[in-house]
Each structure stands twice: as structure tokens, then as C-alpha cells.
Design an enzyme around this catalytic site. Sequence first.
Site, PDB file in Angstrom:
ATOM      1  CB  CYS A 127      -4.933  -5.721   6.918  1.00  0.00           C
ATOM      2  SG  CYS A 127      -5.250  -6.013   5.197  1.00  0.00           S
ATOM      3  CE  LYS A 152      -5.271   5.631   1.219  1.00  0.00           C
ATOM      4  NZ  LYS A 152      -4.412   4.418   1.256  1.00  0.00           N
ATOM      5  CG  ASN A 153      -3.371   4.128  -2.532  1.00  0.00           C
ATOM      6  OD1 ASN A 153      -3.201   4.372  -1.336  1.00  0.00           O
ATOM      7  ND2 ASN A 153      -4.237   3.223  -2.969  1.00  0.00           N
ATOM      8  CG  ASP A 185       5.136 -13.447  -1.467  1.00  0.00           C
ATOM      9  OD1 ASP A 185       4.218 -12.642  -1.218  1.00  0.00           O
ATOM     10  OD2 ASP A 185       5.093 -14.244  -2.410  1.00  0.00           O
ATOM     11  NE  ARG A 196      -3.512  -5.307   1.349  1.00  0.00           N
ATOM     12  CZ  ARG A 196      -3.903  -4.050   1.436  1.00  0.00           C
ATOM     13  NH1 ARG A 196      -4.684  -3.671   2.404  1.00  0.00           N
ATOM     14  NH2 ARG A 196      -3.508  -3.164   0.556  1.00  0.00           N
ATOM     15  NE  ARG A 207      -5.628   3.836   7.026  1.00  0.00           N
ATOM     16  CZ  ARG A 207      -5.473   2.626   6.511  1.00  0.00           C
ATOM     17  NH1 ARG A 207      -6.219   1.636   6.927  1.00  0.00           N
ATOM     18  NH2 ARG A 207      -4.562   2.392   5.589  1.00  0.00           N
ATOM     19  CG  ASP A 222      -8.411   0.543  -3.410  1.00  0.00           C
ATOM     20  OD1 ASP A 222      -8.523  -0.509  -2.759  1.00  0.00           O
ATOM     21  OD2 ASP A 222      -7.347   1.195  -3.476  1.00  0.00           O
TER      22      ASP A 222
END
Length: 416
Positions: free
Chosen positions: A116, A22-23, A124, A121, A396, A304
Site C-alpha cells: 500500500c 473508524k479504527n 505474518d 505492511r 475513507r 496517524d
Amino acid sequence: MQKLKIRGGVPLHGEVRISGAKNAALPILAAALLTRDTLALTNMPVLNDIGTMVRLLEQMGVSSARSGHSLSLTAADVGHPVAPYEMVKTMRASILVLGPLLARFGEAKVSLPGGCAIGARPVDLHIKGLEAMGARITIEGGYILARSARLKGARIFMDTVTVTGTENLMIAACLAEGTSVLENAAREPEVVDLAECLIRMGARIRGHGTDVITVEGVDALHGAEHAVMPDRIETGTYLTAVAAAGGEVTLTHARADTLDAVLDKLAEAGAAITRGERHIGIAMHARPKAVNLKTAPYPAFPTDMQAQFVALNAIARGTGIVTETIFENRFMHVQEMLRLGAKIDVEGNTAIVHGVERLTGATVMATDLRASACLVIAGLVAEGETVVDRIYHLDRGYEKIEQKLTGLGARIERSA
Ligand code: UD1
């Protein structure tokens, strides 16, 4: 709201095919904005986040064609370089369209992601990097408004290692005039997969996989074909499930070389690991031993995978100390684990997990993607029935999770 019902206590056996990452897929999809030609992708996971990114691109004017795990995108006509709040709030990775929109069209309007479940998170560093390349950026009405003539190559130092920040700036630098140097860049394998895809599209990138990435800008990129790398977090999650529930499983289409920190900890917990070219084997026939770990940017232990290891430690022999250094509020799964009978103390960014002999089934609530994976692993080892509520988080990031686990012998079903 859909739930997963799990009757625990069954060891896992057999073979499971790992999906595309996914990432890696998300920034690669955003990179399709860099060219008017077609980007043809394979090994694309079938996940809600991928659907969200494709819809985000489509509402800008990108056309897409999907068949199973193949997906082609063509950004020939992009009339609306905007990422609306309604889409960004469901998926923070939407910020990845900022760099390519600005680089190719000279303008972008992207909603600020906001907070979130796992922490503040900020973005910037994405903004600072694009400004260093000459973009004019303001925040108005909750949106990042960015404009630029052609971006200019720049030397950019990021004071925190940021994965999507590195990806956004690397993508933008591909079409900038001159050379960009990204310092303290993320070394995650997903950044490398994105760089390899961009290089196939004609980008000139070196140093990906190290903390200094150099990009020589080119005038235009072209279409390409790319197979998305295997998902190392999905891989790690199934490995941890076997380490917790016991059994013997082969994970196919997986890459052991992206998982050194996780495989080391699984071996320390007592699992026998075999590493193949394209597969990983795991066997676990005893109660796991608790392990200490600390999350940090790649190649250290991934944030993760932290929640899944809290589940493993929860039923291990001894006490495991789990320290989270990336996100400030990433122990939401702990409260739910207590409902299953786990013994865990949280002190600041550290969870002290005292292993217990057994967990007992209960109804628990998923709060984010990896917290959900923790609760599923706990359900697989708990006595009786565990009901995991709000599993839209799982959908997701885990393709066909209940089918894959059922294939390994788990008793798990989805209900409305
Ligand atoms: C990505 C992953 C996510 C993973 C995380 C860390 C994707 C789509 N998501 O998220 O699954 O958990 O990496 O490995 O790839 N930060 C700043 N300023 C910024 C950007 C980040 O201070 O401009 C901070 C964050 O608050 C955090 C740290 O940097 O403390 C790392 O975050 P980052 O690597 O950016 O996470 P994501 O890219 O959002």
C-alpha cells in the site's frame, strides 16, 4: 475525481462534533461474525471504509440494518467465508475477518492485502498467531486459505506491536478452547474498545490496554449493544488544524484521555488546551512553535497524526524534526507540501521541517488518508486557493470534513 477547494487564511472558531472511531468500528464490525445473534452498534461513523466492511460482511451472508449512526449486524447465516481480492485491495483492514471466520466456522479464505502507499505492511504475525492456535494456513493464488478444528488457546508473542494483528488474535481467541495469552499486544484505545464490545458479547478478556492480554475461550458468544468510542485521530486532526490556522474551537464527543501525546505536543507548539470529560477546547492566537516528535505504538505519538504535524511545523517558528518509526514510506505528503512552499528535507525516516512564514495555494494530490489531512491543514493556512485532488482517501476516514470545517468558518468546498 472529486476535489476540495480551500481558500486559506481564516482562523477557525466554534464547535465541532467528533464522530465514532473508524479504527475501532472496523474490528467491531468483524467481531459480529462471532455470533448468530444481533450486534447493535451506535456512534458508527458514516465513512467509505465502514461501507466497504459492511459490504464485505454482506457478501458472506451477514444481514445489516442501518439508520444514521446506528448499525445492526446479524451473522446467522454465513454461507461464504471469503474476503475477495476486489474488496481487500481497497481496504487492508479486511484482514480482520480472518480471525472470526476461522474461530466460528473453521475455515476462511481471505485475499492477501498486498502493498500500500505507506509501506509493505505484512500480515505474518496474524498468520503465525492463528497457526499457534492450531490453524492450518497456506497461501494459494494470492489468498490466505485457513482451516481448523476448534482453535486452541495458546501463548503468542508478537515481535512487533501490531494493532490489527492483536485485534484479529483477540477476536479468534474468544471462541478457542482454553486460555490464550497475547504478549507484546497493542495497547491502542481501539483495541480496548473492541475488547469492551467482545466482553458485552460474553467474551472473557483481561489485560486489554496493557501489553499482555489474556482471553479465556468460551463455547459461544451472544448479541450485544455497544457505542463506538470517539475517533482520536479525527479529534487530533481538528485540533492540529486549529493550532495551524489559529482560532478557538471546542470539540464535543471527544476523549482527551486517548490523546495525551498529541495534546502535549500541541501545548508545546503554543496552543492552550482545556480537557473536559467529553470535550476538548483549544485556543491558538499566535504563530505556532515548531515541535520535534517521533511516532511509536500507543501511548506514544501516533503515526496517524504524523502528517498533520508536518503541516503544523511547516508554518511554525523554528525547525521541527519528525521521525517515523512505524511505516517505512510515510512521507508522501512532503513532496506535495513543497509545492505549497514548505521547506522540508527528508533523510531516511526523518523529516526536517523548517518553518516558513507563509505557504501559497497550489494544486496538490492526496496519496493516502492522513497525507490528505496534512494537505487540508496546509490549505487552511496557505495564501490563495489550494486544490486537494483525489479526496476519496479523505472520505475513507473523515466524516463530512468540508461541512465540519465550514461550520468552523473555513472557506472550503467540494467540486467534481
Ligand atoms: C493500524 C491502523 C492504522 C495505523 C496503524 C499503526 C486500523 C484499521 N489501522 O494499522 O491506521 O496507522 O495501526 O498505528 O486500525 N507488522 C508486521 N507484521 C504483521 C503486522 C504488522 O511486521 O503481521 C508491522 C507493520 O509493517 C508496521 C507495524 O507492524 O511496521 C505496525 O503495523 P500495524 O499496527 O499492524 O498496522 P495496522 O494494524 O495495519
